[in-house]
Design a protein around this motif. Structure first.
Motif, short mmCIF file in Angstrom:
data_model
loop_
_atom_site.label_atom_id
_atom_site.label_comp_id
_atom_site.label_asym_id
_atom_site.label_seq_id
_atom_site.Cartn_x
_atom_site.Cartn_y
_atom_site.Cartn_z
N GLU A 127 0.93 -1.09 0.00
CA GLU A 127 0.10 0.07 -0.03
C GLU A 127 0.83 1.19 0.09
OE1 GLU A 127 -3.25 2.04 -0.49
OE2 GLU A 127 -3.08 -0.02 -0.49
N HIS A 128 1.68 1.29 0.91
CA HIS A 128 2.72 2.50 1.02
C HIS A 128 3.46 2.64 -0.48
CE1 HIS A 128 5.75 5.29 2.44
NE2 HIS A 128 6.61 4.57 1.73
N LEU A 129 3.94 1.74 -1.12
CA LEU A 129 4.70 1.79 -2.36
C LEU A 129 3.76 2.22 -3.48
CD1 LEU A 129 7.30 -0.87 -2.11
CD2 LEU A 129 7.96 1.33 -2.06
N SER A 130 2.41 1.74 -3.46
CA SER A 130 1.30 1.95 -4.30
C SER A 130 1.06 3.72 -4.23
CB SER A 130 0.27 1.16 -4.20
OG SER A 130 0.56 -0.17 -4.44
N GLN A 131 0.69 3.93 -2.95
CA GLN A 131 0.61 5.22 -2.78
C GLN A 131 1.74 6.47 -3.07
OE1 GLN A 131 -0.60 6.00 1.38
NE2 GLN A 131 -2.64 4.79 0.97
N PHE A 132 2.79 5.93 -2.99
CA PHE A 132 3.98 6.74 -3.53
C PHE A 132 3.90 6.92 -4.92
CE2 PHE A 132 8.16 7.47 -4.93
CZ PHE A 132 8.71 8.45 -4.11
N LEU A 133 3.78 5.89 -5.69
CA LEU A 133 3.79 5.94 -7.12
C LEU A 133 2.51 6.56 -7.69
CD1 LEU A 133 5.35 2.22 -7.94
CD2 LEU A 133 6.47 4.65 -8.10
N GLY A 134 1.27 6.18 -6.86
CA GLY A 134 -0.14 6.70 -7.37
C GLY A 134 -0.25 8.10 -7.26
N VAL A 135 0.47 8.91 -6.22
CA VAL A 135 0.26 10.13 -5.93
C VAL A 135 0.96 11.05 -6.90
CG1 VAL A 135 2.13 11.42 -4.44
CG2 VAL A 135 -0.43 11.08 -3.78
N ARG A 136 2.07 10.40 -7.59
CA ARG A 136 2.72 10.91 -8.67
C ARG A 136 2.24 10.74 -10.10
NH1 ARG A 136 5.07 10.17 -4.56
NH2 ARG A 136 6.99 11.44 -3.68
N GLY A 137 1.28 9.92 -9.93
CA GLY A 137 0.61 9.59 -11.37
C GLY A 137 1.53 8.57 -12.11
N PHE A 138 2.40 7.67 -11.66
CA PHE A 138 3.29 6.96 -12.07
C PHE A 138 2.61 5.35 -12.28
CE2 PHE A 138 7.39 9.14 -11.05
CZ PHE A 138 7.06 10.31 -11.65
N LEU A 139 1.86 4.96 -11.02
CA LEU A 139 1.48 3.59 -11.02
C LEU A 139 0.47 3.24 -12.01
CD1 LEU A 139 1.61 1.07 -9.20
CD2 LEU A 139 -0.42 2.01 -8.04
N LYS A 140 0.87 2.06 -12.79
CA LYS A 140 0.06 1.73 -13.81
C LYS A 140 -0.81 0.40 -13.49
CE LYS A 140 1.34 4.87 -16.53
NZ LYS A 140 0.55 6.21 -16.60
N ASP A 141 0.01 -0.53 -12.41
CA ASP A 141 -0.65 -1.59 -12.46
C ASP A 141 0.05 -2.35 -11.00
OD1 ASP A 141 -2.45 -3.83 -12.63
OD2 ASP A 141 -1.37 -4.62 -14.35
N VAL A 142 -0.84 -3.19 -10.37
CA VAL A 142 -0.48 -3.84 -9.26
C VAL A 142 -0.76 -5.24 -9.26
CG1 VAL A 142 -0.45 -4.03 -6.82
CG2 VAL A 142 -0.37 -2.06 -7.62
N VAL A 143 0.28 -6.36 -9.47
CA VAL A 143 0.22 -7.51 -10.05
C VAL A 143 0.64 -8.63 -9.12
CG1 VAL A 143 0.22 -9.26 -11.89
CG2 VAL A 143 -0.22 -6.86 -12.21
N PRO A 144 -0.10 -9.76 -8.78
CA PRO A 144 0.81 -10.69 -8.01
C PRO A 144 2.04 -11.21 -8.58
CG PRO A 144 -1.53 -11.07 -7.74
CD PRO A 144 -1.27 -10.20 -8.96
N LEU A 145 3.31 -11.31 -8.02
CA LEU A 145 4.48 -11.65 -8.37
C LEU A 145 4.43 -12.95 -9.10
CD1 LEU A 145 7.48 -11.18 -8.87
CD2 LEU A 145 7.79 -12.30 -6.53
N ALA A 146 3.78 -13.95 -8.80
CA ALA A 146 3.59 -15.11 -9.50
C ALA A 146 2.89 -14.97 -10.72
CB ALA A 146 2.85 -16.33 -8.74
N GLU A 147 1.94 -14.24 -10.95
CA GLU A 147 1.03 -13.88 -12.15
C GLU A 147 2.19 -13.10 -13.11
OE1 GLU A 147 -2.50 -10.97 -12.89
OE2 GLU A 147 -2.78 -12.29 -11.55
#
Length: 72
Positions: free
Chosen positions: A45-65
């Motif tokens: 969540e912390h890393l997602s928020q960091f990227l999301g607030v900057r408009g950088f986050l595109k996707d969050v996917v389980p590592l195995a997938e």
């Protein structure tokens, strides 16, 4: 030689990664380019928020997938 498990990208964290955060800085990267950070459950969540607030986050996917998609 044993293969080490991927670890979380959060500063100082040594936990096994279970998530891939795919991101892109539109000022530096072409739209289809994906950089990746790895995250453990605790830091997802912390890393997602960091990227999301900057408009950088595109996707969050389980590592195995993510790894199985890369093998195709």
């Amino acid at each position: 030689m044993s293969e080490e498990s991927p670890i979380c990208s959060a500063k100082g964290c040594r936990a096994d990664a279970v998530w891939v955060l795919a991101w892109n800085n539109p000022k530096l990267h072409t739209p289809e380019r994906r950089k990746t950070w790895l995250a453990c459950e605790e830091h997802r969540e912390h890393l997602s928020q960091f990227l999301g607030v900057r408009g950088f986050l595109k996707d969050v996917v389980p590592l195995a997938e993510w790894e199985s998609a890369a093998d195709r």
